[in-house]
Design a protein around this motif. Structure first.
Motif, PDB file in Angstrom:
ATOM      1  N   ASN A   1     -79.042 -30.901   3.861  1.00  0.00           N
ATOM      2  CA  ASN A   1     -79.961 -30.822   2.696  1.00  0.00           C
ATOM      3  C   ASN A   1     -79.790 -30.138   1.508  1.00  0.00           C
ATOM      4  O   ASN A   1     -80.203 -29.682   0.532  1.00  0.00           O
ATOM      5  CB  ASN A   1     -81.063 -29.190   3.324  1.00  0.00           C
ATOM      6  CG  ASN A   1     -82.029 -29.288   3.879  1.00  0.00           C
ATOM      7  OD1 ASN A   1     -82.882 -30.076   3.933  1.00  0.00           O
ATOM      8  ND2 ASN A   1     -82.259 -28.206   4.985  1.00  0.00           N
ATOM      9  N   VAL A   2     -78.352 -30.538   1.307  1.00  0.00           N
ATOM     10  CA  VAL A   2     -77.189 -30.717   0.130  1.00  0.00           C
ATOM     11  C   VAL A   2     -78.576 -31.159  -1.163  1.00  0.00           C
ATOM     12  O   VAL A   2     -79.032 -30.789  -2.236  1.00  0.00           O
ATOM     13  CB  VAL A   2     -76.471 -31.024   0.721  1.00  0.00           C
ATOM     14  CG1 VAL A   2     -75.241 -31.426  -1.264  1.00  0.00           C
ATOM     15  CG2 VAL A   2     -75.028 -30.143   1.210  1.00  0.00           C
ATOM     16  N   GLU A   3     -78.587 -32.599  -1.121  1.00  0.00           N
ATOM     17  CA  GLU A   3     -79.266 -33.530  -2.081  1.00  0.00           C
ATOM     18  C   GLU A   3     -80.591 -33.190  -2.176  1.00  0.00           C
ATOM     19  O   GLU A   3     -81.417 -33.236  -3.272  1.00  0.00           O
ATOM     20  CB  GLU A   3     -79.710 -34.770  -1.816  1.00  0.00           C
ATOM     21  CG  GLU A   3     -78.472 -35.547  -2.129  1.00  0.00           C
ATOM     22  CD  GLU A   3     -78.449 -36.878  -2.088  1.00  0.00           C
ATOM     23  OE1 GLU A   3     -79.435 -37.565  -2.333  1.00  0.00           O
ATOM     24  OE2 GLU A   3     -77.616 -38.075  -1.545  1.00  0.00           O
ATOM     25  N   ARG A   4     -81.592 -32.581  -0.939  1.00  0.00           N
ATOM     26  CA  ARG A   4     -82.651 -31.572  -1.045  1.00  0.00           C
ATOM     27  C   ARG A   4     -82.243 -30.728  -1.764  1.00  0.00           C
ATOM     28  O   ARG A   4     -83.882 -30.163  -2.413  1.00  0.00           O
ATOM     29  CB  ARG A   4     -83.007 -31.513   0.629  1.00  0.00           C
ATOM     30  CG  ARG A   4     -84.645 -30.809   0.699  1.00  0.00           C
ATOM     31  CD  ARG A   4     -85.242 -30.616   1.534  1.00  0.00           C
ATOM     32  NE  ARG A   4     -86.790 -29.740   1.968  1.00  0.00           N
ATOM     33  CZ  ARG A   4     -86.708 -29.462   2.873  1.00  0.00           C
ATOM     34  NH1 ARG A   4     -85.720 -28.714   3.705  1.00  0.00           N
ATOM     35  NH2 ARG A   4     -88.098 -28.999   2.801  1.00  0.00           N
ATOM     36  N   ALA A   5     -81.824 -29.773  -2.246  1.00  0.00           N
ATOM     37  CA  ALA A   5     -81.931 -28.107  -2.862  1.00  0.00           C
ATOM     38  C   ALA A   5     -82.028 -28.971  -4.338  1.00  0.00           C
ATOM     39  O   ALA A   5     -82.469 -28.660  -5.028  1.00  0.00           O
ATOM     40  CB  ALA A   5     -80.381 -27.668  -2.565  1.00  0.00           C
ATOM     41  N   PHE A   6     -81.012 -29.827  -4.722  1.00  0.00           N
ATOM     42  CA  PHE A   6     -81.204 -29.903  -5.719  1.00  0.00           C
ATOM     43  C   PHE A   6     -82.035 -31.203  -6.307  1.00  0.00           C
ATOM     44  O   PHE A   6     -83.060 -30.749  -8.094  1.00  0.00           O
ATOM     45  CB  PHE A   6     -79.869 -31.081  -6.118  1.00  0.00           C
ATOM     46  CG  PHE A   6     -78.710 -30.548  -6.799  1.00  0.00           C
ATOM     47  CD1 PHE A   6     -78.236 -29.846  -7.835  1.00  0.00           C
ATOM     48  CD2 PHE A   6     -77.457 -30.199  -4.922  1.00  0.00           C
ATOM     49  CE1 PHE A   6     -76.686 -29.443  -7.968  1.00  0.00           C
ATOM     50  CE2 PHE A   6     -76.885 -29.906  -5.013  1.00  0.00           C
ATOM     51  CZ  PHE A   6     -76.051 -29.670  -6.861  1.00  0.00           C
ATOM     52  N   GLU A   7     -82.911 -31.968  -5.187  1.00  0.00           N
ATOM     53  CA  GLU A   7     -83.718 -32.519  -5.873  1.00  0.00           C
ATOM     54  C   GLU A   7     -84.874 -31.766  -6.135  1.00  0.00           C
ATOM     55  O   GLU A   7     -86.064 -31.367  -6.900  1.00  0.00           O
ATOM     56  CB  GLU A   7     -84.682 -33.537  -4.750  1.00  0.00           C
ATOM     57  CG  GLU A   7     -83.497 -35.162  -4.562  1.00  0.00           C
ATOM     58  CD  GLU A   7     -83.153 -35.491  -3.661  1.00  0.00           C
ATOM     59  OE1 GLU A   7     -84.306 -34.800  -2.108  1.00  0.00           O
ATOM     60  OE2 GLU A   7     -82.870 -36.327  -3.486  1.00  0.00           O
ATOM     61  N   GLN A   8     -85.513 -30.404  -5.013  1.00  0.00           N
ATOM     62  CA  GLN A   8     -86.634 -29.613  -4.575  1.00  0.00           C
ATOM     63  C   GLN A   8     -86.621 -29.068  -6.872  1.00  0.00           C
ATOM     64  O   GLN A   8     -87.817 -28.712  -6.967  1.00  0.00           O
ATOM     65  CB  GLN A   8     -86.365 -28.394  -4.171  1.00  0.00           C
ATOM     66  CG  GLN A   8     -86.249 -29.283  -2.920  1.00  0.00           C
ATOM     67  CD  GLN A   8     -87.098 -27.560  -2.012  1.00  0.00           C
ATOM     68  OE1 GLN A   8     -85.801 -27.646  -1.075  1.00  0.00           O
ATOM     69  NE2 GLN A   8     -87.939 -26.378  -2.228  1.00  0.00           N
TER      70      GLN A   8
ATOM     71  N   ARG B   1     -87.563 -31.308  -9.097  1.00  0.00           N
ATOM     72  CA  ARG B   1     -89.001 -31.434  -9.219  1.00  0.00           C
ATOM     73  C   ARG B   1     -90.077 -30.550  -9.804  1.00  0.00           C
ATOM     74  O   ARG B   1     -90.888 -30.592 -10.459  1.00  0.00           O
ATOM     75  CB  ARG B   1     -89.612 -31.597  -8.168  1.00  0.00           C
ATOM     76  CG  ARG B   1     -89.480 -32.577  -7.237  1.00  0.00           C
ATOM     77  CD  ARG B   1     -89.757 -33.148  -5.850  1.00  0.00           C
ATOM     78  NE  ARG B   1     -89.617 -34.293  -5.213  1.00  0.00           N
ATOM     79  CZ  ARG B   1     -88.958 -34.831  -4.018  1.00  0.00           C
ATOM     80  NH1 ARG B   1     -88.158 -33.974  -3.827  1.00  0.00           N
ATOM     81  NH2 ARG B   1     -88.689 -35.839  -3.902  1.00  0.00           N
ATOM     82  N   ASP B   2     -89.413 -29.257  -9.923  1.00  0.00           N
ATOM     83  CA  ASP B   2     -89.950 -27.786 -10.076  1.00  0.00           C
ATOM     84  C   ASP B   2     -89.653 -28.428 -11.953  1.00  0.00           C
ATOM     85  O   ASP B   2     -90.853 -27.969 -12.530  1.00  0.00           O
ATOM     86  CB  ASP B   2     -89.216 -26.698  -9.442  1.00  0.00           C
ATOM     87  CG  ASP B   2     -90.175 -25.501 -10.070  1.00  0.00           C
ATOM     88  OD1 ASP B   2     -91.633 -25.111  -9.746  1.00  0.00           O
ATOM     89  OD2 ASP B   2     -89.372 -24.801 -10.806  1.00  0.00           O
ATOM     90  N   ILE B   3     -88.693 -28.480 -12.031  1.00  0.00           N
ATOM     91  CA  ILE B   3     -88.349 -28.504 -13.795  1.00  0.00           C
ATOM     92  C   ILE B   3     -89.616 -29.499 -14.169  1.00  0.00           C
ATOM     93  O   ILE B   3     -90.033 -29.447 -14.816  1.00  0.00           O
ATOM     94  CB  ILE B   3     -87.445 -29.185 -14.073  1.00  0.00           C
ATOM     95  CG1 ILE B   3     -85.989 -27.847 -13.827  1.00  0.00           C
ATOM     96  CG2 ILE B   3     -86.778 -29.792 -15.320  1.00  0.00           C
ATOM     97  CD1 ILE B   3     -84.647 -28.640 -13.745  1.00  0.00           C
ATOM     98  N   LEU B   4     -89.361 -31.035 -13.692  1.00  0.00           N
ATOM     99  CA  LEU B   4     -90.462 -31.528 -14.158  1.00  0.00           C
ATOM    100  C   LEU B   4     -91.930 -31.606 -14.657  1.00  0.00           C
ATOM    101  O   LEU B   4     -92.464 -31.678 -15.227  1.00  0.00           O
ATOM    102  CB  LEU B   4     -90.345 -32.836 -13.314  1.00  0.00           C
ATOM    103  CG  LEU B   4     -89.003 -34.204 -13.675  1.00  0.00           C
ATOM    104  CD1 LEU B   4     -89.115 -35.128 -11.887  1.00  0.00           C
ATOM    105  CD2 LEU B   4     -89.109 -34.489 -14.513  1.00  0.00           C
ATOM    106  N   GLU B   5     -92.133 -30.667 -13.607  1.00  0.00           N
ATOM    107  CA  GLU B   5     -93.784 -29.742 -13.823  1.00  0.00           C
ATOM    108  C   GLU B   5     -93.613 -28.378 -14.259  1.00  0.00           C
ATOM    109  O   GLU B   5     -94.471 -28.879 -15.199  1.00  0.00           O
ATOM    110  CB  GLU B   5     -93.627 -29.271 -12.258  1.00  0.00           C
ATOM    111  CG  GLU B   5     -94.313 -29.902 -10.578  1.00  0.00           C
ATOM    112  CD  GLU B   5     -94.106 -28.866  -9.117  1.00  0.00           C
ATOM    113  OE1 GLU B   5     -94.903 -27.624  -9.657  1.00  0.00           O
ATOM    114  OE2 GLU B   5     -95.001 -29.574  -8.617  1.00  0.00           O
ATOM    115  N   LYS B   6     -92.979 -28.240 -14.351  1.00  0.00           N
ATOM    116  CA  LYS B   6     -92.623 -27.237 -16.556  1.00  0.00           C
ATOM    117  C   LYS B   6     -92.362 -27.466 -16.999  1.00  0.00           C
ATOM    118  O   LYS B   6     -93.508 -27.523 -18.304  1.00  0.00           O
ATOM    119  CB  LYS B   6     -91.431 -26.119 -16.023  1.00  0.00           C
ATOM    120  CG  LYS B   6     -91.580 -25.294 -14.547  1.00  0.00           C
ATOM    121  CD  LYS B   6     -90.127 -24.632 -14.457  1.00  0.00           C
ATOM    122  CE  LYS B   6     -90.274 -23.804 -13.713  1.00  0.00           C
ATOM    123  NZ  LYS B   6     -89.121 -22.808 -13.750  1.00  0.00           N
ATOM    124  N   ILE B   7     -92.011 -29.464 -17.128  1.00  0.00           N
ATOM    125  CA  ILE B   7     -91.994 -30.018 -18.336  1.00  0.00           C
ATOM    126  C   ILE B   7     -93.230 -30.822 -18.724  1.00  0.00           C
ATOM    127  O   ILE B   7     -93.856 -30.373 -20.103  1.00  0.00           O
ATOM    128  CB  ILE B   7     -91.376 -31.506 -18.261  1.00  0.00           C
ATOM    129  CG1 ILE B   7     -89.403 -31.448 -18.271  1.00  0.00           C
ATOM    130  CG2 ILE B   7     -91.285 -32.672 -19.035  1.00  0.00           C
ATOM    131  CD1 ILE B   7     -88.682 -31.935 -17.547  1.00  0.00           C
TER     132      ILE B   7
END
Length: 242
Positions: A188-195, A198-204
């Motif tokens: 879940n290391v890469e998964r944490a950064f990816e999640q 994704r949330d930042i992209l949604e905010k954009i």
């Protein structure tokens, strides 16, 4: 990284108590390896990583600042919080004190980072208290082929001091994302950064981040010689002379 282009650059910070595994998470992300006894972080260390968000058809460059977890460096590390768009708030699942202290770290980050900051609470070191397969099932993570056989992990078991339910409740109350991880196995290391990305992209998409006003979110610029320093996977920055 020559020839690889990316659409956005996100500034991330990794914060939490000393010895919770912040540096190990960054090394796992950037180098895909684990160091059993990394040197304590003095001030701040830097690493970068390109990640792909398939559903967005976007490649994002993460600029990650691993901050020291000791009080003596607090004034230095705070300067790196400024403008951050993403944060990994890390605790050790076998250390209740490190979990309780996340409230202080979170308040500090929110005071200095971008007001639209995306923060993910990361319970690290699950390999010390349970099988990786159990944690993977709980979080419906993608299988990790590089997880070593159980015999390669330490034979000693530490008692879990922070339950998944308690951490999930805290994350929900504070509006945080949440995942448990193991820098040792890569779970879940890469998964944490990816999640978080994704949330930042949604905010954009919602207009929360302004490309011209948000230092933690930048559109990609044409590659120049000045960009080469950002392509170093990992470099140490010692931020004090005292």
């Amino acid at each position: 990284m020559a020839g690889i282009s990316w659409q956005y650059v996100f500034k991330f910070i990794i914060t939490g108590d000393a010895a919770v595994g912040k540096s190990s998470l960054l090394i796992r992300l950037t180098d895909q390896r684990f160091i059993a006894n990394p040197d304590p972080t003095l001030g701040v260390e830097f690493g970068s990583k390109l990640i792909t968000i398939p559903e967005e058809s976007k490649v994002v460059k993460l600029q990650c600042w691993d901050t020291a977890g000791t009080e003596s460096f607090r004034s230095i590390t705070r300067s790196y919080y400024r403008g951050a768009a993403g944060c990994l708030l890390v605790y050790d699942v076998t250390s209740r004190k490190s979990f309780l202290n996340t409230r202080t770290w979170l308040a500090d980050v929110r005071q200095h980072a971008d007001p639209h900051l995306t923060c993910i609470l990361v319970g690290n070191k699950v390999d010390l208290c349970q099988d990786e397969s159990e944690t993977q099932a709980e979080f419906n993570a993608e299988p990790i082929s590089s997880v070593p056989p159980r015999s390669e992990f330490s034979n000693s078991k530490s008692k879990r001091q922070v339950s998944i339910e308690e951490a999930e409740l805290f994350a929900k109350e504070e509006g945080l994302l949440f995942v448990e991880s193991s820098a040792k196995s890569g779970l879940n290391v890469e998964r944490a950064f990816e999640q978080a990305a994704r949330d930042i992209l949604e905010k954009i998409h919602r207009g929360a981040f302004d490309d011209d006003q948000s230092p933690g979110v930048k559109l990609s610029k044409p590659a120049t010689g000045n960009n080469l320093v950002l392509d170093t996977a990992r470099s140490r920055s010692v931020c004090c002379n005292t």
